[in-house]
Design an enzyme around this catalytic site. Structure first.
Site, PDB file in Angstrom:
ATOM      1  CB  ALA A 198      -1.395   4.852  -1.655  1.00 16.44           C
ATOM      2  CD  GLU A 210       3.686   5.869  -1.598  1.00 12.98           C
ATOM      3  OE1 GLU A 210       3.298   4.696  -1.490  1.00 12.98           O
ATOM      4  OE2 GLU A 210       3.173   6.811  -0.968  1.00 12.98           O
TER       5      GLU A 210
END
Length: 275
Positions: A25, A207
């Site tokens: 994440a 990401e």
């Protein structure tokens, strides 16, 4: 400070930190970096009396004195992002500590007869705060963008009418390869943009740049729109993601596509179901 050569990092383990967070994440540097800082501050506080007693001493001397003084020379740091509170049902609160920003501009060339396309150029500017390691951060941006290329132009999930997944792996669908990378690929990091909410004023990266590959998708759609305008089709049209060659070809309206109109729903059994 001490030289980098004296710093050693090993893999995470539950016998050192039982409830450490996974490397996921885009939060690893934020979480682990701040935890390391907390542990270092603890050790510095313990060494402070020995540094004050011997201001001109070396790191080895201070540590040796602390050892002889039976002072603990190991410390655990634990960090959790502060002030996070969000009600996902009511969509209210503060779900994130900060936001990462980026911008991309892409140029593509579309073959109207085959639906194939080439990625000619992409320019990216990414906000990563004060970068911890520019080489690593730029590599992360490039890698995430390549993943986005697959998401928006190549990797399509195909299911049978009974729900069986046809595209089980790279043997059944295409993944990004060297030829899909833009021929001219420029990535730069936004300068003088410190983020006071993370370690060393940095920002997470990993990401977030993936979505910048949408610039490729919309460049393709823009090229298809130009083709349709030349064919006299000026009405709005739909182009779903991923923009695969078959979808691009059918969107490029001409006399060939007009000879193959789509079948009316309910008049046939589809071999695959789009989701």
């Amino acid at each position: 400070g001490i030289p980098v050569s004296r710093i050693h990092i090993c893999e995470t383990s539950t016998n050192t930190v039982p409830n450490t967070s996974p490397t996921a994440a885009s939060a690893s540097s934020d979480m682990n970096g701040m935890a390391i800082k907390i542990a270092c501050q603890t050790l510095l506080e313990r060494l402070e009396p020995f540094k004050s007693a011997n201001p001109t001493g070396s790191w080895e001397q201070w540590v040796s004195s602390a050892y002889m003084g039976r002072v603990g020379l190991s410390a655990t740091g634990f960090y959790r992002t502060p002030d996070l509170n969000h009600n996902w049902i009511e969509n209210r609160g503060r779900p994130y500590n900060y936001f990462t920003y980026g911008v991309a501009s892409s140029e593509v060339e579309v073959d109207c007869l085959t639906g194939d396309h080439k990625n000619l150029r992409t320019d990216i500017v990414m906000d990563v705060g004060l970068s911890l390691n520019p080489a690593v951060d730029i590599g992360q941006v490039e890698g995430a963008f390549a993943q986005g290329l697959g998401l928006f132009t190549l990797e399509e999930l195909r299911y049978s009418p009974d729900g069986v997944l046809y595209t089980l792996g790279p043997g059944a669908y295409k993944i990004p390869a060297a030829g899909d990378i833009p021929a001219q690929f420029n990535v730069s990091l936004l300068r003088e943009a410190p983020n006071k909410k993370a370690i060393y004023s940095s920002k997470a990266v990993g990401e977030p740049p993936l979505f910048l590959a949408a610039s490729i998708f919309f460049a393709i759609k823009d090229a298809v729109a130009a083709t349709r305008t030349g064919a006299g089709a000026t009405e709005p049209f739909r182009l779903d993601s991923p923009a695969t060659p078959d979808r691009i070809r059918l969107a490029c309206t001409d006399f060939l596509t007009q000879m193959c109109p789509p079948a009316e729903p309910g008049t046939f059994t589809p071999w695959n179901v789009e989701v």
